[in-house]
Design a protein around this motif. Structure first.
Motif, short mmCIF file in Angstrom:
data_model
loop_
_atom_site.label_atom_id
_atom_site.label_comp_id
_atom_site.label_asym_id
_atom_site.label_seq_id
_atom_site.Cartn_x
_atom_site.Cartn_y
_atom_site.Cartn_z
N THR A 80 -23.96 2.01 -65.83
CA THR A 80 -23.45 0.71 -65.38
C THR A 80 -22.07 0.87 -64.74
O THR A 80 -21.78 0.31 -63.67
CB THR A 80 -23.37 -0.28 -66.56
OG1 THR A 80 -24.68 -0.46 -67.11
CG2 THR A 80 -22.83 -1.62 -66.10
N ILE A 81 -21.21 1.64 -65.39
CA ILE A 81 -19.87 1.88 -64.83
C ILE A 81 -19.98 2.60 -63.49
O ILE A 81 -19.31 2.24 -62.52
CB ILE A 81 -19.02 2.70 -65.82
CG1 ILE A 81 -18.78 1.90 -67.10
CG2 ILE A 81 -17.69 3.10 -65.19
CD1 ILE A 81 -18.15 2.70 -68.22
N MET A 82 -20.85 3.60 -63.42
CA MET A 82 -21.03 4.34 -62.17
C MET A 82 -21.54 3.43 -61.05
O MET A 82 -21.19 3.60 -59.88
CB MET A 82 -22.02 5.50 -62.39
CG MET A 82 -21.49 6.61 -63.27
SD MET A 82 -22.79 7.80 -63.74
CE MET A 82 -23.35 8.37 -62.14
N THR A 83 -22.36 2.45 -61.42
CA THR A 83 -22.95 1.55 -60.42
C THR A 83 -21.92 0.61 -59.82
O THR A 83 -21.93 0.33 -58.62
CB THR A 83 -24.10 0.74 -61.05
OG1 THR A 83 -25.11 1.64 -61.53
CG2 THR A 83 -24.71 -0.22 -60.04
N TYR A 84 -21.00 0.12 -60.65
CA TYR A 84 -20.09 -0.94 -60.20
C TYR A 84 -18.68 -0.46 -59.88
O TYR A 84 -17.89 -1.22 -59.32
CB TYR A 84 -20.04 -2.05 -61.25
CG TYR A 84 -21.35 -2.78 -61.37
CD1 TYR A 84 -21.75 -3.71 -60.41
CD2 TYR A 84 -22.22 -2.53 -62.43
CE1 TYR A 84 -22.96 -4.37 -60.50
CE2 TYR A 84 -23.44 -3.19 -62.54
CZ TYR A 84 -23.80 -4.10 -61.57
OH TYR A 84 -25.01 -4.76 -61.66
#
Length: 446
Positions: free
Chosen positions: A229-233
């Motif tokens: 999730t962190i990598m995505t946003y």
């Protein structure tokens, strides 16, 4: 040095191993590790190492106190008492210019604190510490004198360096699998009952600060979904396991762009931080966030050295960088950097491993499995797409013969000039039916 190459800046970190859950002491290079990485841990520097008492050296009991010093100050106040490591170091004249001395002491101290005080433990502890003055002889002699030699601890009694012929510091600088002798399978000492960590190193963490003077956010997720999730946003980010190449990237490759986010994979639980051995001995599944030291210890303790592939992993890990680096470096980081002289990637290539890769799609984790022959594309380029993460490695273990080799200028703490791994399967009549050969440090064609 800023590269984790000399060991002079060594400190001891008391933390929880992400794989085993045990409380452990680890020596690390402080030049590579940020303050964020040790949040919730206890860090001991050379200033925190001192003796606890006079240890019976005073002339009478009245001279002794329980505060670490003498009532008569015969042996100095509490804050000047030498730790047994420092005392042995000094008595053997192990310090000359003194620049490397604190790091030497702290490397052995981390082992000492975990109850690992045998000769092999001390040699492993010092394989990442360089000295340009003494030639190492007085340093090693002082530390050998410190080693426990009682029978109940399984120690080896020695009188001098010459009497210990298997001293890896004095051996030749190349290795094959046949050179490896598994070390003691003593389990890690669980210190959780003796001390309490100052915080929880396994909790999620977000900090906003600076990296070498530039704006930088730090994330420490604890699940694969959080990580993806962190990598995505997050826009511009760098994944970091043990940070063993981060400063090199910054100062020597100059490829950092700011503002930047550092995303640590070191505390991601689940498949990324587990090691599983097939009960039938056919394969092993190793998480990408597993520290290399933990991997080596688990293989040794589980008696899986009967597999030539795992014996090869241990043989290479003994020569992989230094213990300081192995304590923080992760399997996934070493694979994903795709160094052409990686001591481990030749093993995965020869063994025919496969890599499990994950990404987030519409809030759900999706996986794909990539064979090793397709994963490594070219120089430092792998089949990892944007926003993807390496989760684990599946390694086949059944080969009739599996051998590894490394040649370097010195035995420990050095890059390979060339390395190799060879896997062979044979028929009943001895005819080779399958052979896989992987070479590192070589051009694609010669």
């Amino acid at each position: 040095c800023g590269e984790g190459g000399c060991g002079a800046c060594t400190v001891s970190v008391y933390t929880t191993d992400i794989v085993t859950g045990k409380a452990v002491h680890r020596s690390i290079n402080s030049c590579l590790v940020s303050v964020c990485d040790v949040a919730g841990c206890e860090v001991t520097t050379i200033e925190g190492v001192k003796g606890d008492s006079c240890e019976g050296e005073c002339d009478n009991d009245e001279d002794r106190s329980g505060t670490g010093g003498c009532k008569s100050n015969k042996h100095g106040p509490a804050n000047t008492m030498l730790h047994p490591i420092q005392k042995s170091f000094a008595e053997a004249h192990g310090s000359q210019c003194g620049y490397c001395t604190p790091g030497m002491v702290m490397s052995v101290y981390a082992k000492w604190a975990d109850g690992k005080r045998q000769i092999r433990d001390i040699e492993d502890a010092l394989d990442g510490n360089l000295c340009r003055c003494t030639g190492y002889r007085p340093i090693l002699q002082g530390m050998y004198n410190l080693a426990e030699t009682s029978q109940e601890n399984g120690g080896d009694s020695i009188e001098s360096l010459e009497s210990y012929s298997d001293n890896s510091f004095l051996s030749r600088n190349s290795v094959t699998t046949a050179d490896h002798t598994p070390s003691s399978k003593a389990h890690l000492k669980d210190s959780a009952d003796e001390k309490t960590l100052p915080g929880n190193p396994n909790r999620p963490l977000f900090l906003r600060g600076h990296h070498v003077g530039h704006s930088c956010d730090y994330y420490r997720p604890t699940s694969l979904h959080e990580l993806l999730t962190i990598m995505t946003y997050v826009g511009n980010y760098r994944l970091a396991g043990g940070h063993s190449e981060r400063r090199i990237d910054k100062f020597f490759r100059d490829d950092h762009a700011y503002p930047m986010a550092l995303i640590s994979t070191a505390r991601v639980k689940g498949a990324m931080s587990s090691v599983k051995f097939d009960p039938d001995g056919n394969h092993a599944i190793i998480g990408s966030a597993v520290p290399l030291t933990t991997l080596k210890e688990l293989i040794e303790q589980a008696d899986y050295c009967e597999s030539d592939v795992l014996r090869g992993v241990i043989a290479m890990l003994r020569l992989f960088a230094s213990e300081h680096i192995r304590n923080v470096a992760t399997l996934g980081g070493n694979i994903a950097t795709a160094s052409p002289i990686s001591d481990l990637n030749v093993i995965w290539l020869a063994a025919g491993a496969s890599f499990l890769i994950a990404r987030l799609e519409s809030g759900q984790i999706e996986y794909r499995d990539v064979p090793v022959d397709e994963f490594f594309i070219s120089y430092r380029k792998v089949d990892l797409h944007d926003k993807e993460i390496l989760v684990s490695v599946t390694v086949p273990l059944r080969y009739d013969s599996f051998r590894v080799f490394k040649q370097s200028r010195r035995r420990q703490d050095d890059l390979a000039i060339v390395n190799a791994a060879i896997a062979v399967r044979t028929a009943a009549d001895g005819v080779i039916t399958e052979a896989r050969v992987a070479l590192g440090g070589m051009a694609p064609t010669t």
